[in-house]
Scaffold this motif. Sequence first.
Motif, mmCIF file in Angstrom:
data_model
loop_
_atom_site.group_PDB
_atom_site.id
_atom_site.type_symbol
_atom_site.label_atom_id
_atom_site.label_comp_id
_atom_site.label_asym_id
_atom_site.label_seq_id
_atom_site.Cartn_x
_atom_site.Cartn_y
_atom_site.Cartn_z
ATOM 1 N N PRO A 61 19.337 76.465 30.654
ATOM 2 C CA PRO A 61 19.802 77.049 32.079
ATOM 3 C C PRO A 61 19.246 78.205 32.359
ATOM 4 C CG PRO A 61 21.704 76.613 30.623
ATOM 5 C CD PRO A 61 20.812 76.038 30.154
ATOM 6 N N ASN A 62 17.730 78.165 32.133
ATOM 7 C CA ASN A 62 16.903 80.022 31.873
ATOM 8 C C ASN A 62 16.408 80.219 33.222
ATOM 9 O OD1 ASN A 62 15.180 77.550 31.439
ATOM 10 N ND2 ASN A 62 14.559 79.121 28.833
ATOM 11 N N GLY A 63 17.069 79.813 34.304
ATOM 12 C CA GLY A 63 15.840 80.269 35.147
ATOM 13 C C GLY A 63 14.677 79.077 35.145
ATOM 14 N N ARG A 65 12.566 79.066 33.116
ATOM 15 C CA ARG A 65 11.948 78.968 31.813
ATOM 16 C C ARG A 65 11.252 78.776 30.346
ATOM 17 N NH1 ARG A 65 14.470 83.660 34.521
ATOM 18 N NH2 ARG A 65 13.391 84.602 35.114
ATOM 19 N N GLU A 96 13.130 89.270 43.395
ATOM 20 C CA GLU A 96 12.999 87.975 43.426
ATOM 21 C C GLU A 96 11.993 87.291 42.792
ATOM 22 O OE1 GLU A 96 15.749 86.195 44.705
ATOM 23 O OE2 GLU A 96 16.737 88.180 45.010
ATOM 24 N N PHE A 99 12.231 87.619 39.058
ATOM 25 C CA PHE A 99 13.488 86.609 38.537
ATOM 26 C C PHE A 99 12.465 85.548 39.012
ATOM 27 C CE2 PHE A 99 16.879 89.672 39.461
ATOM 28 C CZ PHE A 99 17.445 89.784 37.913
ATOM 29 N N LYS A 104 9.984 84.308 29.836
ATOM 30 C CA LYS A 104 10.800 85.407 29.184
ATOM 31 C C LYS A 104 10.887 87.080 29.787
ATOM 32 C CE LYS A 104 13.853 83.263 25.832
ATOM 33 N NZ LYS A 104 14.084 82.884 24.259
ATOM 34 N N ARG A 122 23.117 88.682 36.965
ATOM 35 C CA ARG A 122 21.949 87.648 37.020
ATOM 36 C C ARG A 122 21.103 87.845 35.742
ATOM 37 N NH1 ARG A 122 18.126 87.852 42.822
ATOM 38 N NH2 ARG A 122 16.679 85.566 41.741
ATOM 39 N N ALA A 123 20.356 88.109 35.452
ATOM 40 C CA ALA A 123 19.462 88.331 34.322
ATOM 41 C C ALA A 123 20.151 88.339 33.021
ATOM 42 C CB ALA A 123 19.284 89.873 34.009
ATOM 43 N N GLU A 125 22.722 85.872 33.146
ATOM 44 C CA GLU A 125 23.238 84.495 33.202
ATOM 45 C C GLU A 125 21.432 83.179 33.190
ATOM 46 O OE1 GLU A 125 24.267 83.576 37.494
ATOM 47 O OE2 GLU A 125 26.316 85.068 37.147
ATOM 48 N N GLN A 126 20.194 84.239 33.263
ATOM 49 C CA GLN A 126 18.994 83.188 33.259
ATOM 50 C C GLN A 126 18.560 83.746 31.890
ATOM 51 O OE1 GLN A 126 16.009 84.290 36.085
ATOM 52 N NE2 GLN A 126 17.707 84.051 37.838
ATOM 53 N N LEU A 128 18.206 86.398 29.812
ATOM 54 C CA LEU A 128 16.983 87.063 30.245
ATOM 55 C C LEU A 128 17.565 88.569 29.296
ATOM 56 C CD1 LEU A 128 14.978 87.080 33.747
ATOM 57 C CD2 LEU A 128 14.737 85.876 31.227
#
Length: 311
Positions: A61-63, A65, A96, A99, A104, A122-123, A125-126, A128
Motif C-alpha cells: 500500500p504505497n501509492g 509505487r 496531485e 503524488f 519513491k 498523505r505522504a 500513508e503512501q 513516502l
Amino acid sequence: MKKGKCMVARTKVYLYSAAVFISATLCAAVPPAFGAGLSQAAHHSAGQKATAAQLAEPAAPNGGRSSRVLPAEDSARRGRVAIIIDDFGNGMRGTEEMFALPVKFTVAVMPFLPTSQKDAARAHEQGLDVLVHLPMEPRQGKPEWLGPGAVLTRMSDAEVRKSVEAALDNVPFAIGINNHMGSRVTGDERVMGIILAVCKERGLFFVDSHTNYRSVAGKMAQEMGLPPVENHIFLDDVHTSGHVAKQMRLVREKALNQKYCVTIGHVGIQGKETAAGIRSGIAELKDSVEFVGISELVKDQCQWNPGVTLP
C-alpha cells in the motif's frame, strides 16, 4: 561515522523463488563526504545499464509505487536517487501530479499552511518520507516569500529554537528538515548550530538545499555527529518540463558516478511542468538507477542510526 567520511554503503540484495530465500550483502566504497559538492558529470556507456531480469516484490500500500529486488550483478551497477519535492503545504499546482509519480520520492512540507498536515499525512500513508521544509532567511528575496514560522538571523537563541520546534510539531511524520530559501541562515554558525542541535535531540537529520555555496551546514553537521547531507542538482531552475527531463539525465550521471544523487524539484506555479519532466525522466532512468527515500539513502550511505538525545 568518521568525520568527513560516510561509512561504506551496504546494499542488501534479495532473490525470491517459490520456496527459497537467498540474501547476499555487497559493500561498495563511497566518496569522502555524503554532502560533497557538485562534481563533473561522468559519461557512462550503454554497457553500464541494467540488463538482468528484475523480480517484483508483492504489491504494497504505497501509492502504487514499485519496489524491486535486483540480482547482485545488476544492483552493483545501479546508482541511487533521492528526489525531494519542496513546497508542499499550500495546495500548490502540481501536488496531485507529484503524488501520482510511480517511484519513491521525499515530500518536503512547509509548516503552518492550509494543507501542511494533510500533505504530510498523505505522504506517510503512501510510504513516502516527510521533511519539514523550514523557511529560513535568505540573503536576497522578498520576506513574503518565506511564509509563516521563518527562522531569522536576528532572532535570539531561544527564539530560533522555539521556531524550529514549533515547525517540527506542526508537520507530522517528519524525519528531517531541509531549508526553504535560507542562504543567510545556512551561512550563520550560531543559528545553524541551534537548528542542528534540535535535529540531533529529536533523532532527525538536516538536508542542506544548497542555496548558499558557502553554507556551513554540512561541516557543522559532521562536527555534531550528524550526516552531512546536501542537494546536488536542482531539477527546475528553469521552469520547463524539457529542462527538468534534461536535469534528470544529469541526475543519472551523478548517481552512476558517485553511487547516489540527491535532487530537488518543486510544486508551485510550474509544478505540473516539473512533475511531467520528472515522469519523463523516470522512464529513461528506471533501468539504471534506483529511486529511494532520503532516509533510506542517509542510513545506507552514512550508516545513520537515528536516536533521540537529551538537550
